[in-house]
Design a protein around this motif. Structure first.
Motif, short mmCIF file in Angstrom:
data_model
loop_
_atom_site.label_atom_id
_atom_site.label_comp_id
_atom_site.label_asym_id
_atom_site.label_seq_id
_atom_site.Cartn_x
_atom_site.Cartn_y
_atom_site.Cartn_z
N ARG A 101 0.87 -1.18 0.00
CA ARG A 101 0.00 0.00 0.00
C ARG A 101 0.91 1.23 0.00
O ARG A 101 2.13 1.10 0.20
CB ARG A 101 -0.85 0.00 1.30
CG ARG A 101 -1.84 -1.10 1.43
CD ARG A 101 -2.82 -0.80 2.58
NE ARG A 101 -2.10 -0.53 3.84
CZ ARG A 101 -1.67 -1.51 4.66
NH1 ARG A 101 -1.84 -2.77 4.31
NH2 ARG A 101 -1.07 -1.21 5.79
N PRO A 102 0.41 2.42 -0.21
CA PRO A 102 1.26 3.60 -0.08
C PRO A 102 2.01 3.58 1.26
O PRO A 102 1.49 3.07 2.25
CB PRO A 102 0.26 4.75 -0.16
CG PRO A 102 -0.85 4.22 -1.02
CD PRO A 102 -0.95 2.76 -0.67
N PHE A 103 3.23 4.12 1.26
CA PHE A 103 4.04 4.02 2.47
C PHE A 103 4.95 5.24 2.58
O PHE A 103 5.12 6.00 1.63
CB PHE A 103 4.87 2.73 2.46
CG PHE A 103 5.82 2.62 1.30
CD1 PHE A 103 5.40 2.12 0.07
CD2 PHE A 103 7.15 3.02 1.43
CE1 PHE A 103 6.27 2.03 -1.01
CE2 PHE A 103 8.04 2.93 0.37
CZ PHE A 103 7.59 2.42 -0.86
N ASN A 104 5.53 5.39 3.78
CA ASN A 104 6.50 6.46 4.00
C ASN A 104 7.88 5.93 3.61
O ASN A 104 8.41 5.04 4.30
CB ASN A 104 6.49 6.86 5.48
CG ASN A 104 7.55 7.92 5.79
OD1 ASN A 104 8.57 8.00 5.09
ND2 ASN A 104 7.32 8.71 6.81
N PRO A 105 8.47 6.41 2.53
CA PRO A 105 9.73 5.83 2.05
C PRO A 105 10.86 5.95 3.07
O PRO A 105 11.75 5.12 3.10
CB PRO A 105 10.04 6.62 0.78
CG PRO A 105 9.18 7.82 0.80
CD PRO A 105 8.02 7.53 1.67
N GLY B 172 9.52 3.31 5.86
CA GLY B 172 9.04 2.00 5.41
C GLY B 172 7.73 1.62 6.06
O GLY B 172 7.30 0.47 6.02
N LYS B 173 7.06 2.60 6.66
CA LYS B 173 5.76 2.33 7.30
C LYS B 173 4.64 2.49 6.27
O LYS B 173 4.52 3.55 5.66
CB LYS B 173 5.51 3.31 8.46
CG LYS B 173 6.37 3.03 9.69
CD LYS B 173 5.62 2.13 10.69
CE LYS B 173 6.53 1.71 11.84
NZ LYS B 173 7.62 0.79 11.39
N MET B 174 3.85 1.41 6.11
CA MET B 174 2.74 1.51 5.16
C MET B 174 1.58 2.23 5.82
O MET B 174 1.40 2.17 7.04
CB MET B 174 2.30 0.10 4.73
CG MET B 174 3.29 -0.54 3.80
SD MET B 174 2.64 -2.10 3.18
CE MET B 174 4.18 -2.95 2.83
N GLU B 175 0.80 2.90 4.97
CA GLU B 175 -0.40 3.58 5.48
C GLU B 175 -1.31 2.56 6.17
O GLU B 175 -1.57 1.49 5.61
CB GLU B 175 -1.18 4.22 4.32
CG GLU B 175 -0.71 5.62 3.97
CD GLU B 175 -1.47 6.16 2.75
OE1 GLU B 175 -0.98 7.11 2.12
OE2 GLU B 175 -2.52 5.58 2.39
N PRO B 176 -1.79 2.86 7.39
CA PRO B 176 -2.68 1.91 8.07
C PRO B 176 -4.02 1.86 7.33
O PRO B 176 -4.37 2.79 6.61
CB PRO B 176 -2.84 2.51 9.46
CG PRO B 176 -2.57 3.96 9.29
CD PRO B 176 -1.60 4.10 8.14
N ALA B 177 -4.72 0.74 7.51
CA ALA B 177 -6.08 0.65 6.95
C ALA B 177 -6.91 1.76 7.58
O ALA B 177 -6.70 2.12 8.74
CB ALA B 177 -6.68 -0.72 7.25
N ARG B 178 -7.83 2.35 6.80
CA ARG B 178 -8.64 3.46 7.32
C ARG B 178 -9.40 3.01 8.57
O ARG B 178 -9.98 1.92 8.58
CB ARG B 178 -9.63 3.92 6.23
CG ARG B 178 -8.99 4.80 5.14
CD ARG B 178 -10.06 5.46 4.27
NE ARG B 178 -10.88 4.45 3.59
CZ ARG B 178 -10.54 3.88 2.41
NH1 ARG B 178 -9.40 4.22 1.83
NH2 ARG B 178 -11.30 2.99 1.85
N PRO B 179 -9.40 3.82 9.64
CA PRO B 179 -10.13 3.41 10.86
C PRO B 179 -11.61 3.21 10.53
O PRO B 179 -12.18 3.97 9.77
CB PRO B 179 -9.92 4.60 11.81
CG PRO B 179 -9.31 5.70 11.01
CD PRO B 179 -8.73 5.13 9.78
N GLY B 180 -12.17 2.14 11.10
CA GLY B 180 -13.60 1.90 10.89
C GLY B 180 -13.89 1.21 9.57
O GLY B 180 -15.04 0.96 9.23
N GLU B 181 -12.79 0.92 8.81
CA GLU B 181 -12.98 0.24 7.52
C GLU B 181 -13.57 -1.15 7.79
O GLU B 181 -13.07 -1.88 8.66
CB GLU B 181 -11.61 0.08 6.85
CG GLU B 181 -11.63 -0.53 5.45
CD GLU B 181 -11.97 0.52 4.39
OE1 GLU B 181 -11.88 1.71 4.69
OE2 GLU B 181 -12.36 0.11 3.28
#
Ligand code: TPP
Ligand code: DXP
Ligand code: MG
Length: 635
Positions: A300-304, A307-316
């Motif tokens: 998923r998109p991440f902070n280069p 190396g932290k990937m974007e968390p799943a949207r809360p409440g998803e």
């Protein structure tokens, strides 16, 4: 700051570069790929692994005159960057932007389109033979991964290439990974070649001896070269590729540019089929991806920086896949015959979850969908209840096995069809838009589609309870609707669910679009149009009793499905209405006769009217058109 890449006109510029420039260019390419995938997702690991290989191939060969073919195509971001698409690269996998795979209308350097693994060698053999018969002179090169090589058709092609003896270069891009670690005897075999110390020591020793000898092609040197080449028979008996008629060269380090270029240069003058075995690393050059190539296959998109990937949207809501996996595990606790099969997609299908609970009852067969289906047939014949967990698009690879080995034998195989519908960024090769059409004609099949993740549980339990023949359940990529999960229960086969009554028009939905149909009914009610809403649940057998009654009342209906119209659920309803001689106007909403390229699924659902507004519009037009007839009939 990229200095070379922005000025690169095309691969021909690589030929004038020295090793330092190529090394700098490789670094620039990695930076652009990491930053782009960090922003918008995509296939990271595979592309990072072949940066140097891509530069060496485009340095040695003259694309597009020489044909360079990339198997699957998910690893072709470096190829795109060196073939004139740097300035468009930020549009990768976006609606209207660059494809995440090769596309012939994107560049003359994209010789072959793919997305499904294992097709490159067959394409290459065809291109090579066409060249021969047309008296043309150019090289044909196929780059295939160790995972893709587990696809049966890759071996069909290797076998045929060895038979033809045509000039052809296969580059085996061996990073020991498929999406998950590669599986099977072939993976073990490649590991043996890669790591056999005796073979490696002797080969290295001979390389040193050959280096000392005069460059002249003396008899002694040629003899030694032959002896070096024959070493593999001693140490790795029956070199598989040599036995198939290929000249095997390798293994070659995929990051020593000078060696790569030298070896590839040497193949230009070789006759017949040649296979160069290149050792690469998935995720090379980005530590998080090097450390966990499995996760970083398609992040998923991440902070280069971190190396932290974007968390799943809360409440998803939970994904359909995760609900499928959890439910299957629960069902398997009470049904010891249940086994799960995946074709190299353990995480994507959720079989990985099942495997953690029941390691002995989960099978990853590699990229081998045909074998997966007939293996399931064998498991069923042996008294088990196999569940083939597979993407709709990849099940296409095993159509004859579904017909011939499961359907005609009426075997109780469950096809758990994930990614059914519009998948988004992967585009046309991955859309799940044809499974209803290719399964519905098969006698004895039961076809189901849940309206949400809760009903998916019920359908899975229903499929396990049904033993009279094959069952297929289809569900979309991504998150569920967000409904509470009940205790799974068995549904009556062939029975639909009336979600809302109405006498003016019937909205008959197959799958999660039932929720859009309910919203459309709400909109129509505000205009005085009373729409009935049906959650069809089954495309085969249809609930003909409920549907015929309803159509006799409303005399107009809209069918709704995320599938092509040709042969889909709507077709089933039309056939039913015709068979019963119903006097009803039926409008089918679905995917028209066109390719659905990569892009935001919401964009395409709006385009095809698969939204509450689109459904309401279709119903309004039908009711409007039916009004005069009603008045005449006093309805
Ligand atoms: C027929 C088919 N089945 C499954 C997939 C899903 N898939 C995409 S890439 C991949 C792994 C390919 O492994 P390999 O060829 O070794 O390439 P790598 O990612 O290691 O570079 C898989 C299983 C696919 N694209 N096609
Ligand atoms: C390249 C390929 O075929 C797979 O990586 C595929 O893209 C996975 O699809 P999902 O992201 O839907 O699991
Ligand atoms: Mg691989």
């Amino acid at each position: 700051m990229a200095e070379i890449l922005p000025r690169l006109q095309g691969p021909q510029d690589l030929k004038a570069m020295d090793e330092a420039q190529l090394t700098q260019l490789a670094a620039e390419i990695r930076r652009v790929i990491i930053d782009t995938v960090a922003r918008q997702g995509g296939h990271l690991g595979a592309s990072l692994g072949v940066v140097e290989l891509t530069l060496a191939l485009h340095r040695v060969f003259d694309s597009p005159k020489d044909r360079i073919i990339w198997d699957t195509g998910h690893q072709a971001y470096p190829h795109k960057l060196v073939t004139g698409r740097f300035h468009r690269f930020a549009t990768l996998r976006q609606t209207g932007g660059l494809s995440g795979f090769l596309k012939r209308d994107e560049s003359p350097h994209d010789i072959v389109e793919a997305g499904h693994a294992g097709t490159s060698i067959s394409h290459a053999v065809g291109l090579a033979r066409a060249r021969d018969l047309r008296g043309e002179k150019h090289h044909v090169v196929a780059v295939i991964g160790d995972g893709a090589l587990t696809a049966g058709m890759a071996f069909e092609a290797l076998n045929h290439a060895g038979h033809l003896g045509t000039d052809l270069l296969i580059v085996l891009n061996d990073n020991s990974m498929s999406i998950a670690p590669n599986v099977g005897g072939l993976a073990r075999y490649l590991t043996q070649i890669r790591t056999d110390p005796a073979y490696e020591r002797m080969r290295a020793e001979l390389e040193r001896v050959l280096e000392q000898l005069p460059r002249v092609g003396s008899q002694a040197v040629r003899w030694l070269q032959r002896f070096k080449d024959s070493l593999k028979y001693l140490v790795v008996p029956g070199m598989l590729f040599e036995a198939l008629g290929f000249r095997y060269i390798g293994p070659v380090d995929g990051y020593r540019l000078r060696d790569l270029i030298r070896v590839l240069e040497s193949t230009r003058s070789m006759r017949g089929p040649v296979l160069v075995h290149v050792i690469t690393q998935k995720g090379k050059g980005y530590a998080p991806a090097e450390g966990d190539p499995w996760t970083w296959h398609g992040p998923r998109p991440f902070n280069p920086a971190t190396g932290k990937m974007e968390p799943a949207r809360p409440g998803e809501p939970p994904s359909y896949t995760s609900v499928f996996a959890r439910t299957l595990v629960e069902l398997a606790r009470n049904e010891p015959r249940l086994v799960a099969i995946t074709a190299a997609m353990p995480d994507g299908t959720g079989v990985a979850t099942f495997a953690r609970a029941f390691p002995e009852r989960a099978f990853d067969v590699g990229i081998a969908e045909q074998h997966a289906v007939t293996f399931a047939a064998g498991l069923a014949l042996g008294g088990l209840r196999p569940v083939v967990a597979i993407y709709s698009t990849f099940l296409q690879r095993a159509f004859d096995q579904v017909v011939h080995d499961v359907g005609l034998q009426r075997l109780p195989v469950i096809f758990a069809i994930d990614r059914a519908g519009i998948v988004g960024a992967d585009g046309e090769t991955h859309q799940g838009l044809y499974d209803i059409a290719y399964l519905r004609p098969l006698p004895g099949f039961v076809l189901m589609a849940p309206r949400d993740e809760n009903e998916l549980q019920h359908m899975l339990k229903t499929a396990v309870a049904y033993e009279a023949g094959p069952v297929a359940i289809r569900w979309p990529r991504g998150s569920g609707v967000g409904v509470p999960l009940e205790e799974p229960r068995v549904l009556p086969i062939g029975r639909a669910e009336l979600l809302r009554s109405g006498r003016d028009v019937a909205l008959i939905a197959y799958g999660p679009l039932a929720h859009a149909a309910l919203k459309a009914a709400g909109q129509l009610a505000q205009e005085g149009i009373q729409a009935a809403v049906v959650n069809a649940r089954f495309a085969k057998p249809l609930d003909e009793a409920l549907l015929c009654d309803l159509l006799a009342t409303t005399r107009c209906a809209v069918t709704i499905e995320e599938h092509v119209l040709a042969g889909g659920f709507g077709s089933a309803v039309l056939e039913m209405a015709a068979r019963h001689g119903l006097d009803a106007r039926i409008r089918c909403l679905g995917v028209p006769d066109r390719v659905v390229e990569h892009g935001d699924p919401a964009h395409f659902r709006t385009l095809f009217g698969l939204t509450p507004e689109g459904i309401a519009r279709a119903a309004r037009e039908l009711v409007g058109a039916a009004a005069p007839r009603r008045r005449r009939a006093g309805g």
